[in-house]
Design an enzyme around this catalytic site. Sequence first.
Site, PDB file in Angstrom:
ATOM      1  N   TRP A  53       0.857  -1.183   0.000  1.00  0.00           N
ATOM      2  CA  TRP A  53       0.000   0.000   0.000  1.00  0.00           C
ATOM      3  C   TRP A  53       0.899   1.242   0.000  1.00  0.00           C
ATOM      4  CZ3 TRP A  53      -5.061   0.442  -0.749  1.00  0.00           C
ATOM      5  CH2 TRP A  53      -5.699   1.648  -0.421  1.00  0.00           C
ATOM      6  N   HIS A  74       0.219  -5.204   7.599  1.00  0.00           N
ATOM      7  CA  HIS A  74      -0.780  -5.322   6.532  1.00  0.00           C
ATOM      8  C   HIS A  74      -0.103  -5.710   5.215  1.00  0.00           C
ATOM      9  CE1 HIS A  74      -4.024  -3.606   9.054  1.00  0.00           C
ATOM     10  NE2 HIS A  74      -2.967  -3.150   9.701  1.00  0.00           N
ATOM     11  N   HIS A 132      -3.517 -10.666   4.383  1.00  0.00           N
ATOM     12  CA  HIS A 132      -3.518 -10.330   5.813  1.00  0.00           C
ATOM     13  C   HIS A 132      -4.946 -10.056   6.288  1.00  0.00           C
ATOM     14  CE1 HIS A 132      -3.709  -6.317   3.996  1.00  0.00           C
ATOM     15  NE2 HIS A 132      -4.268  -5.915   5.133  1.00  0.00           N
ATOM     16  N   ASP A 142      -7.449  -7.653   8.892  1.00  0.00           N
ATOM     17  CA  ASP A 142      -7.577  -6.399   9.640  1.00  0.00           C
ATOM     18  C   ASP A 142      -8.401  -6.685  10.892  1.00  0.00           C
ATOM     19  OD1 ASP A 142      -6.287  -5.053   7.622  1.00  0.00           O
ATOM     20  OD2 ASP A 142      -8.043  -3.924   6.946  1.00  0.00           O
ATOM     21  N   HIS A 165      -7.605  -1.660  14.260  1.00  0.00           N
ATOM     22  CA  HIS A 165      -7.027  -0.928  13.117  1.00  0.00           C
ATOM     23  C   HIS A 165      -7.704   0.451  12.980  1.00  0.00           C
ATOM     24  CE1 HIS A 165      -5.051  -0.474   9.301  1.00  0.00           C
ATOM     25  NE2 HIS A 165      -5.987  -0.958   8.528  1.00  0.00           N
ATOM     26  N   GLU A 211      -7.627  -9.315   3.399  1.00  0.00           N
ATOM     27  CA  GLU A 211      -7.229  -8.561   2.211  1.00  0.00           C
ATOM     28  C   GLU A 211      -6.021  -9.223   1.559  1.00  0.00           C
ATOM     29  OE1 GLU A 211      -8.646  -4.149   3.705  1.00  0.00           O
ATOM     30  OE2 GLU A 211      -6.728  -4.908   4.408  1.00  0.00           O
TER      31      GLU A 211
END
Length: 215
Positions: free
Chosen positions: A21, A51, A55, A57, A61, A178
């Site tokens: 990200w 992350h 992974h 969440d 978070h 994700e």
Amino acid sequence: MSDKLVIHDVTLPISESLTVWPGDPPVQITQPLHLDRGDPYTVSRLNISAHTGTHIDAPIHFFRTGRSVEALDLQTLIGQALVVENTVAAVLSAETLELLAIPPGTQRVLFRTGNSVRQAQGDTGFCEDFVAVAPDGARWLVEHGLRLVGIDYLSVGGFSDPSTTHRILLEAGVIIVEGLNLQGVRPGVYQMMCLPLKIAGGDGAPARVVLIQSD
Ligand SMILES: [Zn+2]
């Protein structure tokens, strides 16, 4: 008849070439000790975001008093999961979800979207227009009793506003998975095992996720 299970490993390999990200640290893997340098054994050191790659969440978070990774319910992380496919929609809105025919009572759903198609075409760089769940889609999922939602990109929420979708799901206690690699997986029902690293106080954790074919 073979008693061998058909197991789909839907986990991205963690390596320095993994897409992260924007703003997250890139994956760094070094070997402080290495046999090649005369050390008695090789030991790797990982420098990664919580992350990274495939992974989960956890609510903490986005919510200070929310659950962290080690407190997530294994009953939710392991069990029957439905892989649904829509490789056309640009966003998973409530309207789109309505058309996906997710049976009532489904607790875990994994979305195979245009993100998987793009990845299959070799597009591995970060792209801002990835397919994500819209806020009204997140509300739809909560209202329909989903306990776990997975997606084939690094965020369940869209790039311009990832927070709203995350907050709706996490506030309702829905576990988010994700970075799934669903390229070779057909729509259908599987036995899922999603085991995030047990990071105390963790807001997220890399997970090994497998889907076991049930027919
Ligand atoms: Zn995350």
